[in-house]
Design a protein around this motif. Structure first.
Motif, short mmCIF file in Angstrom:
data_model
loop_
_atom_site.label_atom_id
_atom_site.label_comp_id
_atom_site.label_asym_id
_atom_site.label_seq_id
_atom_site.Cartn_x
_atom_site.Cartn_y
_atom_site.Cartn_z
N PRO A 150 35.17 35.80 39.87
CA PRO A 150 36.16 36.39 38.98
C PRO A 150 36.86 37.61 39.57
O PRO A 150 37.97 37.93 39.19
CB PRO A 150 35.35 36.79 37.75
CG PRO A 150 33.97 36.97 38.26
CD PRO A 150 33.82 36.01 39.41
N LEU A 151 36.22 38.29 40.49
CA LEU A 151 36.77 39.49 41.10
C LEU A 151 36.55 39.44 42.60
O LEU A 151 35.55 38.91 43.06
CB LEU A 151 36.07 40.74 40.56
CG LEU A 151 36.18 41.06 39.08
CD1 LEU A 151 35.22 42.18 38.71
CD2 LEU A 151 37.59 41.44 38.72
N SER A 152 37.46 40.04 43.34
CA SER A 152 37.22 40.22 44.77
C SER A 152 36.44 41.52 44.95
O SER A 152 36.34 42.33 44.03
CB SER A 152 38.55 40.30 45.52
OG SER A 152 39.21 41.53 45.23
N THR A 153 35.91 41.72 46.14
CA THR A 153 35.19 42.96 46.43
C THR A 153 36.10 44.16 46.20
O THR A 153 35.71 45.13 45.56
CB THR A 153 34.68 42.95 47.88
OG1 THR A 153 33.82 41.84 48.06
CG2 THR A 153 33.95 44.22 48.23
N THR A 154 37.32 44.06 46.69
CA THR A 154 38.27 45.16 46.53
C THR A 154 38.58 45.43 45.07
O THR A 154 38.64 46.59 44.63
CB THR A 154 39.57 44.87 47.31
OG1 THR A 154 39.23 44.66 48.68
CG2 THR A 154 40.56 46.00 47.20
N GLU A 155 38.76 44.37 44.29
CA GLU A 155 39.03 44.55 42.85
C GLU A 155 37.86 45.22 42.15
O GLU A 155 38.05 46.11 41.31
CB GLU A 155 39.33 43.20 42.19
CG GLU A 155 40.65 42.60 42.60
CD GLU A 155 40.80 41.16 42.13
OE1 GLU A 155 41.94 40.77 41.85
OE2 GLU A 155 39.80 40.42 42.06
N LEU A 156 36.64 44.78 42.48
CA LEU A 156 35.47 45.36 41.85
C LEU A 156 35.33 46.84 42.22
O LEU A 156 35.11 47.69 41.35
CB LEU A 156 34.20 44.59 42.24
CG LEU A 156 32.88 45.08 41.64
CD1 LEU A 156 32.93 45.15 40.13
CD2 LEU A 156 31.74 44.17 42.10
N VAL A 157 35.50 47.17 43.49
CA VAL A 157 35.41 48.56 43.93
C VAL A 157 36.53 49.40 43.31
O VAL A 157 36.30 50.53 42.86
CB VAL A 157 35.42 48.68 45.47
CG1 VAL A 157 35.50 50.13 45.91
CG2 VAL A 157 34.17 48.05 46.06
#
Length: 188
Positions: free
Chosen positions: A51-58
Motif C-alpha cells: 500500500p505504501l512505498s518506503t519513501t511514502e511511509l518515511v
C-alpha cells in the motif's frame, strides 16, 4: 550509530522539543537513514500489494513527527520507540483505507515476517497485529509495548531494554511470553 552521532541526536531532539525548528532541520539527515531502514524492513516483508512505498511511509512518518506536538524525548532510543508507534498507526490507517476502498472484499496483507511465523505460516495483516496488540495491552501493557517496539520499531532486545529500562533477560522472557500469547491469539 556512532557514539558522537548518538549524543548529537539526543541533543538535537532536546532542542527540537524546546521549540528550535532549526534543530529539526539538522536532525533530519541523522534520523532519515534509520527511519528509512525501519520502513524498508517492514515493507519488504509484505506479501501481496504494497500500500505504501518506503519513501511514502518515511515521508508520512516525518510529517507526523514534525507537525505533531514534540513529546518529551528522553533519548535516541525513546525517539525511535515513538517512531515505531507512529509507523504502526500509519500502517493501520493505510490498511483500513485499503479495506474501505475494497468495500469488504478483504485487504491484502501487510505482514511482518515474525508475525507470519507466529501465526503458523499464515500471513496476518497489519490490522490483525494491531488488534492483537490492543487486546494484549488490556491485560499486559508492557508485553504489548515490547512487541510494538520489536515489530513496528525494528528494535532489538538490547535497544528495547534501554527504552524500557529493563534487563535484556527480562526483555527476552517477555518477548517469549508475548509471542506465545500472540501465536494463540492469531490462531483463533
Amino acid at each position: 550509530m556512532q557514539e558522537v552521532k548518538t549524543a548529537e541526536l539526543t541533543q538535537l531532539l532536546h532542542e527540537w522539543r524546546e521549540g528550535d525548528q532549526q534543530a529539526l532541520h539538522r536532525l533530519v539527515p541523522l534520523i532519515y537513514p534509520e527511519l528509512k531502514r525501519i520502513a524498508h524492513a517492514h515493507l519488504k516483508r509484505e506479501f501481496g500489494h504494497k500500500p505504501l512505498s518506503t519513501t511514502e511511509l518515511v515521508s508520512e512518518l516525518y510529517l507526523r513527527l514534525a507537525t505533531g506536538n514534540s513529546p518529551e524525548w528522553d533519548s535516541r532510543t525513546h525517539f525511535y520507540s515513538i517512531a515505531a508507534r507512529l509507523t504502526r498507526q500509519i500502517l493501520v490507517d493505510s490498511a483500513r483505507e485499503q479495506r474501505a476502498q475494497k468495500r469488504g472484499s478483504g485487504v491484502q496483507p501487510v505482514s511482518l515476517e515474525e508475525a507470519k511465523e507466529l501465526a503458523g505460516g499464515r500471513s496476518p495483516d497489519v490490522l490483525a497485529i494491531h488488534e492483537a496488540l490492543s487486546q494484549l495491552a488490556q491485560f499486559d501493557e508492557r508485553k504489548a509495548q515490547i512487541l510494538e517496539l520489536r515489530y513496528f520499531g525494528g528494535l532489538e532486545a538490547a535497544q528495547i531494554s534501554a527504552v524500557l529500562d529493563l534487563s535484556e533477560s527480562t526483555i527476552a522472557r517477555e518477548i517469549r511470553a508475548a509471542k506465545a500469547w500472540l501465536r494463540s491469539y492469531l490462531a483463533q
